[in-house]
Design a protein around this motif. Structure first.
Motif, mmCIF file in Angstrom:
data_model
loop_
_atom_site.group_PDB
_atom_site.id
_atom_site.type_symbol
_atom_site.label_atom_id
_atom_site.label_comp_id
_atom_site.label_asym_id
_atom_site.label_seq_id
_atom_site.Cartn_x
_atom_site.Cartn_y
_atom_site.Cartn_z
ATOM 1 N N THR A 95 -44.779 -40.200 11.282
ATOM 2 C CA THR A 95 -45.456 -41.491 11.194
ATOM 3 C C THR A 95 -44.663 -42.565 11.924
ATOM 4 O O THR A 95 -45.222 -43.344 12.696
ATOM 5 C CB THR A 95 -45.655 -41.896 9.727
ATOM 6 O OG1 THR A 95 -46.380 -40.872 9.061
ATOM 7 C CG2 THR A 95 -46.425 -43.193 9.631
ATOM 8 N N LYS A 99 -53.083 -37.998 4.307
ATOM 9 C CA LYS A 99 -52.285 -38.840 5.207
ATOM 10 C C LYS A 99 -52.491 -38.408 6.662
ATOM 11 O O LYS A 99 -52.517 -39.243 7.565
ATOM 12 C CB LYS A 99 -50.804 -38.756 4.847
ATOM 13 C CG LYS A 99 -50.452 -39.404 3.515
ATOM 14 C CD LYS A 99 -50.619 -40.907 3.554
ATOM 15 C CE LYS A 99 -50.267 -41.553 2.225
ATOM 16 N NZ LYS A 99 -51.277 -41.279 1.159
ATOM 17 N N PRO A 114 -50.374 -45.036 6.982
ATOM 18 C CA PRO A 114 -49.209 -44.601 6.205
ATOM 19 C C PRO A 114 -47.966 -45.272 6.752
ATOM 20 O O PRO A 114 -47.917 -45.544 7.931
ATOM 21 C CB PRO A 114 -49.148 -43.101 6.420
ATOM 22 C CG PRO A 114 -50.351 -42.728 7.218
ATOM 23 C CD PRO A 114 -50.968 -43.954 7.753
ATOM 24 N N MET A 115 -46.942 -45.489 5.966
ATOM 25 C CA MET A 115 -46.968 -45.230 4.543
ATOM 26 C C MET A 115 -46.667 -46.518 3.829
ATOM 27 O O MET A 115 -46.106 -47.420 4.393
ATOM 28 C CB MET A 115 -45.870 -44.224 4.159
ATOM 29 C CG MET A 115 -46.016 -42.886 4.802
ATOM 30 S SD MET A 115 -44.675 -42.349 5.885
ATOM 31 C CE MET A 115 -43.464 -43.569 6.001
#
Length: 907
Positions: free
Chosen positions: A639, A699, A739-740
Motif C-alpha cells: 500500500t 483491502k 487503505p489503511m
RNA sequence: GGGCGGUUAGCUCAGUUGGUUAGAGCACUACCUUGACAUGGUAGGGGUCACAGGUUCGAAUCCUGUACCGCCCACCA
C-alpha cells in the motif's frame, strides 16, 4: 447470519460494467463531497479538468490511456478522502467539425455557401445533437469517474461568454491587435492557421534555377547569355509576385549589380536588386527572389526596403489576376506551366532535387501557403513572460522533468498568435464595424452599438467581424471557464486552481502552455501546479495509431472482448514511456482480471458459512499465524509503495507492484499456504484465517479500485453483503477509504523473514523434485536441516505448510546433516532441504551434481572475499552496503560448507 | 539545422539519487487437468546491459565521443 454469496464461474465484464456505471453516475458518487455540505471549506481538494476531446471524436487508445490515468488519480484521491472533482467536457473543434459537416453536406450535393451561414450553423448544431455525445458515452464505458453534472462544451453559453470576456479584456490591455501579416493559409479549409497548426513535414521538392535578365542591356532575347543573373527557388510560381531580387551586401560577386534593375521573366515587370543581410551567399546562387506577399522572410525584407506587396494567389490557392496569363490556374499547375514557359524562352537553368520542410494543415494535411492577409493576433510576449516567471518561482512542475525545457524554450521563442479563422463554426469575433471602417470591440452587440452611437452621434448599422476565433482560444480558458468564469461562482472559488493536469506531449504548446498563460493573465494564478505528460500511444510499427493508416486498435472492441478493466490495466502497465500496442498486449490485463476473479471466488467458496467477515480486522496481528501475519505485512508494504508511486505519477510502477502482490504474494503463496487451515485445522484457527482472508481480499479490492473499478466493485459488493459490519460500509467502493487507517496494519519484518524460510524450504523441495524428475503425485520424505537453531525451529513450527506445499509424506527436522546420507539435498542460506528418494539415488550422479554447485559457489565466494578484503571498498562504500555484502558472503560460506559436507557422504 | 528520448533475454519493456550473482510479461523447454483459475501451476533455459574511451574501490546507472532508431521544434530561398 449473512446470506451465502457466490461468484459465478466466469467474470461477466459487460454486464458488470454496465450495471455499476449506471449506479455510480445516477447516485452522484462522482460529485465532489462538498456539494452536499454547507460552507466551502471541505479540507483537501483534488481537481482535474479533462483535456476536452473533440466533439467529432470517437474514443481511441490515446484517449483511453489519458483518461485511465486521470481516473486512477481521481479515484485514488477520492478514496483518500479528498474533496474530488473531475470536470468533463467536449471541444467544439472548429475546423475539424466544420469539415465533418461539410463532408456530410457534400454527400447531399450541398455546400455551406449554398446554405448560408445561419443555416449551416443550424446543420452543425444538429450534427452535434445527434453525434456529439458519442465520446462522452464512450468515456463512461471506460469507467471515467467524471462529474457529468458539470459537463461543459466550449460553445455553450457560459464558455462563449468567457471567450468574449477574454478577447475584450486582452484587447483593452493592448494584447490583441489586427494587422496585415504573412500567416499560414490552408487553401482547402480556406482559413488562416496559427504557427502551431502548420505541421512541418519533410517534402522531396526541388530547387529551380531561373535566369532573370538585367534591364537596360538590350532585349532579353538577345542578351540573355551575358546579362542575366540566376536565382534559385523552391516555389517558382511565386515569382509572379516578385518585387525585387536580393543579395548579401558582402557578396563581392554581385557588386556590379548595385543599383541595377532586372526584368521579371514572363511578366516583364522591372524589379530592383537590393542588398540585405538575410541572404546567405552560400545557399543556391546567393541571389534570392523577393516575394513579400508569399514568404515571411521576403515580407520582412520588403518591409525593410519599402517594396510593393503583390499577392498573386486567391484564397483557394489559385493564381489571381496579378498573375497575368496564369490567372485561374491552381498553384501547382501554375508551377508546371511556368517552368515550361521559362524553358521555352531559355530562361530555365536546372532543377536540383531538394528536401525541405513544408507546413501542412494539421486538420486536412494540405500544403499550407504563406499568405498575406488581415488577421487578429494576440501579443504573446507579455503573457509568456508571466508564465516563465511562474516557472522560475516553481509554480509549474512537469513530470517527467524533461518536458520543462521543451515548454520554456517555446515560451522564450514565442511568436504572436494568429487567432482569427475564416470559417463559420466557432466563436464569432466580438468586433463590430461601421460603414466607415471603424471597429468596436465589445462584449455584446448592444455595447458595440452604444459606442458607435456615441462616436457618430446617431444610430449606425454595424456588421460583426465574420471570422471566428481559433478553437484553442476557448480551450486555453478551460480550467476556469468550466468553473464559471467570468462569473464569481462558488465552483471557481472552491476548485481553482486545479491540482494536476494529465495530457499527451502533442498539445504542450497548443494547450498546456496557453492555459498557464491564460490562468496567470485572467485569474492571477497558474491553473494547475503539476503537469503529467504521459507517453504517446503508437502502433507496434512505431507509427502513430490512426484509422486512416488502418493500424488502429479500437478500445471499444477491446472493452467488448475483455472488459474495460483489462484495457485500463494493460494500458497503464505499458505506460512507463511511449506505448507501442498490439492486440496481444491486452492479454496481461485480461488474465489479471481472470486471476482476481478466481482468487475471490476461491475465498468466497471457503467462506460460505462464515459470518465474521469485516472491514475492520479486529484481531491483533501479533496473535495470528505466520502466513496471516505475513500477508498483512505485505499488504501494508505494498500500500505504501503504491501511494508513493502514484504520488509521482509512476502509474505503471504502481500497477506493477499491485499486480505482483495480488498474483504472487496473495494467490501463489498466501492462498496456497492457508488452504490446509481453511480445509482442516481447529475452528478457532480457521475462523481467524478466514477473517484475515476476508480482510485482505477486501483491502485488495480497495487497492485495485482506482485501476480496475468494475471488477473490484463487483467483488467488494459481494463481500459487503456477507460482512457482519456491513452497516458501516459505504454504499460504494468508490467512496471507501483508501487503505489503511492509521495503526491498523504495519510491516512485520519478523514474519517476512520467517516466511522467507518456508519459501526457501518449499522451493528447495520443488526444485529437487523437478531436477530429479519426480512426479508431483509421488509423496516424499524430507529432512530439513539447519545449523541455525531458530530457523529450524521456525521451519518445524510451520511443518504443515511445508508438508502441503512440498507434497511430503513426512518431514524431519535436525541440526546434523550427517544423518542425511542417502538423501538428496539442496542448501539455501538459512536452511538445507533433503529429500529421500527410495532406491533412486545414484551416488556418482549426486557427486557430480554437488561438485558442480560447489565449483560455481566457490568462484563467487572468492570474488566476494576479494571485494571485501579491498580496503578501498570498505573505506568508501556505505556501511550498510558492506554489512550486507558480508552477510551474503557468510550465507554463501555456510551453504558451501553444507555442500562440501554432503559431498563427503558420497565419497 | 537545433533540441529531446531510446539502444538491457527471441519479442515488448522495468531497472527510483552508482553498491546482491541485472528483473518482469510474452514466447520457448520439461512436468502437472492438484475441487479458485490451463486466461492456470511448478521448475528451467536464455543477456560480455549498442560501441569506444573516461571518472570511481565499484558503472546498465555518471562524463565524453561514435553508430543506429524514434520524436519534437525550425522563415535559409
Amino acid at each position: 447470519m449473512s446470506p451465502v454469496r457466490e461468484l459465478s464461474p466466469r467474470y461477466n465484464a459487460p454486464e458488470t460494467e454496465a450495471k455499476w456505471y449506471e449506479v455510480w453516475e445516477s447516485r452522484g458518487y462522482f460529485r465532489p463531497r462538498s456539494d452536499s455540505m454547507s460552507g466551502t471549506d471541505s479540507g483537501n481538494r483534488y481537481v482535474i479538468v479533462i483535456p476536452p476531446p473533440n466533439v467529432t471524436g470517437i474514443l481511441h487508445m490515446g484517449h483511453a490511456l489519458n483518461n485511465s490515468i486521470q481516473d486512477i488519480l481521481v479515484r485514488w484521491q477520492r478514496m483518500k478522502g479528498c474533496d474530488t472533482l473531475w470536470v468533463p467536457g467536449v471541444d467544439h473543434a472548429g475546423i475539424a467539425t466544420q469539415n465533418v459537416v461539410e463532408k456530410k453536406l457534400a454527400k447531399e450535393k450541398k455546400t455551406r455557401q449554398q446554405l448560408g451561414r445561419e443555416n449551416f450553423l443550424k446543420e452543425v448544431w444538429k450534427w452535434k445533437d445527434e453525434h456529439g455525445s458519442t465520446i462522452t458515452r464512450q468515456l463512461r464505458r471506460l469507467g471515467a469517474s467524471c462529474d457529468w453534472t458539470r459537463e461543459r462544451f466550449t460553445m455553450d453559453e457560459g464558455l462563449s461568454k468567457a471567450v468574449r470576456e477574454a478577447f475584450v479584456t486582452l484587447y483593452e490591455r493592448g494584447l490583441i491587435y489586427q494587422g496585415h501579416y504573412i500567416i499560414n493559409w490552408c487553401p482547402r479549409c480556406q482559413t488562416a492557421l496559427s504557427d502551431e497548426e502548420a505541421a512541418h513535414k519533410d517534402v522531396q521538392g526541388a530547387l529551380y534555377h531561373i535566369k532573370y535578365p538585367i534591364a537596360g542591356a538590350g532585349t532579353a532575347a538577345e542578351k540573355i547569355n551575358e546579362d542575366h543573373i540566376v536565382v534559385a527557388t523552391t516555389r517558382p510560381e511565386t515569382m509572379l509576385g516578385d518585387t525585387a531580387v536580393a543579395v548579401n551586401p558582402g557578396d563581392s560577386r554581385y557588386r556590379h549589380l548595385a543599383g541595377k534593375k532586372l526584368v521579371l521573366p514572363l511578366l516583364g515587370r522591372e524589379i530592383p536588386v537590393i542588398e540585405d543581410d538575410f541572404v546567405d551567399p552560400e545557399f543556391g546562387t546567393g541571389m534570392v527572389k523577393v516575394t513579400p506577399a508569399h514568404d515571411p522572410n521576403d515580407f520582412a525584407m520588403g518591409a525593410r526596403h519599402g517594396l510593393e506587396q503583390i499577392n498573386v494567389l486567391g484564397p483557394d490557392g489559385k493564381v489571381n489576376a496579378n498573375g497575368g496569363p496564369y490567372c485561374g490556374m491552381d498553384r501547382f499547375d501554375a508551377r508546371k506551366k511556368i517552368i515550361e514557359d521559362l524553358e521555352a524562352r531559355g530562361l530555365f537553368v536546372r532543377r536540383d532535387s531538394h528536401l525541405h520542410a513544408v507546413g501542412h494543415c494539421y486538420r486536412c494535411n494540405t500544403m499550407v501557403e504563406p499568405y498575406l492577409s488581415k488577421q487578429w493576433f494576440v501579443k504573446m510576449k507579455p503573457l509568456a513572460d508571466k508564465a516563465l516567471q511562474a516557472h522560475a518561482e516553481g509554480k509549474t512542475v512537469f513530470y517527467p522533468d524533461r518536458w520543462t525545457k521543451v515548454y520554456t524554450h517555446w515560451l522564450e521563442g514565442i511568436r504572436d498568435w494568429c487567432i482569427s479563422r475564416q470559417i463559420w463554426w466557432g466563436h464569432q469575433i466580438p468586433v463590430w464595424y461601421d460603414e466607415d471602417g471603424n471597429f468596436f470591440v465589445a462584449r455584446t452587440e448592444e455595447e458595440a452599438k452604444a459606442r458607435a452611437r456615441e462616436k457618430h452621434g446617431r444610430e449606425v448599422v454595424l456588421r460583426q467581424d465574420p471570422d471566428v476565433l481559433d478553437t484553442w482560444f476557448s480551450s486555453w480558458l478551460w480550467p476556469f471557464s468550466t468553473l464559471g468564469w467570468p462569473e464569481p461562482s462558488g465552483d471557481l472559488r472552491r476548485f481553482y486552481p486545479t491540482s494536476d493536469l494529465c495530457t499527451a506531449p502533442e498539445i504542450i504548446f497548443f494547450w498546456v502552455a496557453r492555459m498557464i498563460m491564460a490562468g496567470l493573465e485572467f485569474m492571477g494564478e497558474v491553473p494547475f501546479r503539476r503537469i503529467y505528460i504521459h507517453g504517446t500511444v503508437r502502433a507496434q510499427s512505431g507509427l502513430k495509431m490512426s484509422k486512416s493508416l488502418g493500424n488502429a486498435i479500437d478500445p471499444l472492441e477491446v472493452i467488448g472482448e475483455m472488459g474495460s478493466d483489462a484495457l485500463r490495466y494493460s494500458l497503464v502497465m505499458l505506460s512507463a514511456q511511449d506505448v507501442y500496442l498490439s492486440r496481444e498486449k491486452f492479454e496481461v490485463g485480461r488474465n489479471f482480471t481472470n486471476k482476481i476473479w478466481n482468487a475471490a471466488r476461491f475465498a468466497l467458496m471457503n467462506m460460505s458459512d462464515f459470518s465474521q467477515g469485516a472491514a475492520r480486522l479486529g484481531l491483533d496481528p501479533r496473535q495470528l499465524a505466520l502466513a496471516d501475519r505475513w500477508i498483512l505485512s505485505r499488504l501494508a508494504k505494498v500500500t505504501s509503495e503504491i501511494d508513493k508511486a502514484l504520488d509521482g505519477f509512476a502509474m505503471s510502477q504502481a500497477a506493477g507492484v499491485l499486480y505482483h502482490f495480488v498474483w504472487n504474494d496473495f494467490c501463489d503463496w498466501y492462498i496456497e499456504l492457508v488452504k490446509p487451515t481453511l480445509l482442516g485445522a481447529s475452528a478457532d484457527d480457521r475462523a481467524r484465517t478466514r477473517r484475515v482472508l476476508f480482510f485482505t481480499l477486501e483491502k485488495i479490492m480497495r487497492l485495485l479500485h482506482p485501476f480496475m473499478p468494475f471488477i473490484s466493485e463487483e467483488i467488494w459488493q459481494t463481500l459487503k453483503e456477507m460482512a457482519q459490519d456491513k452497516a458501516s460500509w459505504p454504499e460504494t467502493l468508490s467512496l471507501a477509504a483508501w487503505p489503511m487507517e492509521a495503526g491498523e496494519l504495519f510491516e512485520d519484518l519478523e514474519a517476512e523473514k520467517a516466511l522467507g524460510l518456508i519459501q526457501q524450504a518449499v522451493v528447495g523441495i520443488r526444485d529437487l523434485r523437478a531436477s530429479l524428475n519426480i512426479p508431483p503425485a509421488q509423496a516424499l520424505s524430507a529432512v530439513l536441516v539447519s545449523r541455525n537453531a531458530k530457523a529450524l525451529e521456525a521451519a518445524a513450527a510451520f511443518y504443515e505448510q511445508i508438508k502441503t506445499l512440498g507434497r511430503l509424506s513426512e518431514a524431519a527436522f535436525q541440526s546434523d546433516f550427517k544423518k542425511t546420507k542417502a538423501w538428496v539435498g539442496n542448501a539455501y542460506a538459512e536452511i538445507e532441504v533433503f529429500i529421500r528418494i527410495e532406491g533412486v539415488l545414484d551416488p556418482a550422479k549426486e557427486r557430480e551434481r554437488l561438485s558442480g554447485k560447489i565449483e560455481e559457489l566457490s568462484k563467487w565466494i572468492r570474488s566476494m572475499r576479494q571485494k571485501l578484503s579491498n580496503d578501498d571498498f570498505v573505506k568508501h562504500a556505505p556501511g550498510e552496503v558492506v554489512a550486507k555484502e558480508r552477510e551474503k558472503l557468510a550465507d554463501a560460506e555456510k551453504v558451501l560448507q553444507t555442500h562440501q559436507d554432503h559431498l563427503q557422504l558420497f565419497q
